[in-house]
Design an enzyme around this catalytic site. Structure first.
Site, PDB file in Angstrom:
ATOM      1  N   HIS A 115       1.647   2.141  -3.213  1.00 12.59           N
ATOM      2  CA  HIS A 115       0.615   2.839  -3.979  1.00 12.59           C
ATOM      3  C   HIS A 115       0.991   4.294  -4.233  1.00 12.59           C
ATOM      4  CE1 HIS A 115      -2.848  -0.161  -2.877  1.00 12.59           C
ATOM      5  NE2 HIS A 115      -1.882  -0.695  -3.590  1.00 12.59           N
ATOM      6  N   ASP A 153       0.876  -1.177   0.000  1.00 20.01           N
ATOM      7  CA  ASP A 153       0.000   0.000   0.000  1.00 20.01           C
ATOM      8  C   ASP A 153       0.916   1.230   0.000  1.00 20.01           C
ATOM      9  OD1 ASP A 153      -2.233   1.828   0.481  1.00 20.01           O
ATOM     10  OD2 ASP A 153      -3.339   0.077   1.179  1.00 20.01           O
TER      11      ASP A 153
END
Length: 456
Positions: free
Chosen positions: A311, A277
């Site tokens: 991300h 993430d």
């Protein structure tokens, strides 16, 4: 006396200053340059403190019960000593949760691995923690500090989470979603945190790997971290935090690298992040719960870090209801082949309130980025859009964002800024921000005031 003078001189020459208390625990002060007034960060120095080897407290390789007890007992003794180093020797030591206490340094020797059990029962009883910006009682973080000061996790060893059960909890079936709804409503209507008991057979709220909760004067240095049930490193309502020389690898669901939340005076430097993430996600709580706590996240500096995956290099939000200000990211790189959506992504929605201001990003190099250099979106809800209603509408002022000397090889756009008509995003400045190849539109903007892009 001469030895003390030499020690103090060494501190000055390395741009640090030290204070010596009545015990052997010292304090190091770190001065950080930033485009805003950055307070001196104070962290502990355990170099002269007594060591407490866990094998002296009964730890035996392969015996989780004895190891867990030995670590807890050693931490207690180090705390009683008013400054001590709990030493994990070479070998793989399987353990339950670890709860730090003030004036304690958890140190992992070379070749040492702390392997955290996959059994959720090993992280009970529930502790005062958070889930996605809302306070609750949940499974203990694997390493947890609450109301502590002068704490450290150091050494060349490794912290590793067994994922056998946690990875099964990555899915969000209906019982989990119903638990999310229940917590959302408990927080929205200011129910006492003690009533927000989220450990049951179906909620499956995964714990953070490391959470510093309401703590101060914190050092996390040198260790490698592998796997995490949830967010990897979570300074929460904490102050004076230094995170440096780490190697973090966690590719599970919600595996951010570092999530400073409602914290201040945080330095992250010389780390390698390989995340499932966001690499760094700056947060300040969700909705009514954060408005109650009323604590912004501020004075966050990240420098000289490398991102292998994530991300975003820098994410802000979407939990930002307490406000976020004074964030400085400089001299970082994203390796070629990394899977990344944005270099900088600021995200909020109509429920958050809070504010974002004084964000500085300088001297960044990256390869291909899937979406773009800068993204700002004000209507990001994820699964929450239809899960629960908006109880109170508060928009988020976003202004004064500065990007300078940023280069990527390929993106869809350079900037996409989607403000709101009732509250436009304003004062966004891009100086020498370049992409070799843009596949769509260079700038995609709605409701933006005072946007400027200039060459160097």
């Amino acid at each position: 006396m001469n030895i003390l003078k030499v020690a103090l001189m060494a501190c000055v020459l390395s741009h640090f200053s030290c204070k010596v208390n009545d015990h052997n625990l010292k304090t190091t002060e770190i001065k950080v340059e930033a485009p805003f007034k950055m307070p001196t960060i104070k962290i502990p120095d355990f170099s002269n403190c007594k060591q407490f080897l866990i094998t002296d407290f009964g730890a035996v390789l392969g015996d989780k019960e004895l190891i867990s007890k030995a670590i807890a007992d050693a931490i207690t003794e180090a705390n009683k000593n008013a400054g001590g180093v709990v030493v994990i020797p070479e070998g793989e030591w399987i353990t339950k949760k670890i709860h730090l206490k003030s004036n304690v340094n958890l140190h992992l020797n070379k070749g040492a691995v702390l392997l955290f059990s996959e059994n959720p029962q090993d992280y009970l009883p529930a502790v005062h923690t958070t889930w996605e910006g809302m306070e609750c009682y949940n499974y203990s973080p694997l390493i947890y500090a609450f109301n502590c000061e002068n704490i450290a996790i150091t050494g060349p060893g490794k912290l590793k989470a067994k994922m056998d059960v946690w990875e099964k909890w990555f899915a969000r079936p209906e019982p989990h979603m119903q638990s999310l709804k229940r917590l959302y409503n408990l927080a929205a209507y200011n129910k006492p945190v003690a009533q927000r008991q989220m450990v049951n057979d179906t909620a499956h709220f995964r714990p953070q790997f490391i959470q510093f909760n309401r703590s101060k004067h914190i050092l996390l240095e040198g260790v490698s971290i592998e796997n995490s049930p949830f967010w990897t490193i979570h300074p929460y309502l904490s102050k004076d935090v230094v995170i440096r020389n780490l190697n973090v690898y966690a590719h599970g669901h919600n595996n951010d690298g570092v999530d400073p939340e409602m914290s201040e005076n945080v330095l992250i430097e010389n780390c390698v992040f390989d995340q499932g993430d966001d690499a760094i996600a700056v947060k300040s709580g969700r909705n009514q719960d954060a408005w109650r706590l009323n604590t912004p996240c501020k004075n966050i500096v990240m420098r000289h870090c490398t991102m292998k995956n994530g991300h975003q290099l820098l994410a802000i939000g979407s939990e930002l209801s307490g406000g976020i200000e004074n964030v400085f990211v400089e001299n970082c790189k994203v390796v070629d082949g990394a899977k990344m959506f944005h270099l900088v992504f600021i995200k909020t929605n109509e429920r958050r309130g809070g504010y974002v201001k004084n964000i500085y990003v300088e001297n960044i190099r990256a390869g291909a980025i899937q979406n773009g250099i800068l993204g700002i979106e004000t209507d990001v809800f994820y699964q929450w859009r239809d899960l629960v209603p908006t109880i109170e509408r508060r928009l988020t002022p976003i202004h004064d964002v500065y990007l300078k000397n940023v280069k990527a090889t390929k993106t869809e756009f350079l900037s996409r800024i989607l403000g709101q008509e009732a509250l436009p995003v304003k004062n966004i400045f891009l100086n020498n921000v370049e992409v070799d190849s843009i596949s769509q539109q260079k700038h995609i903007h709605e409701h933006v005031l005072n946007f400027s892009t200039t060459p160097n």
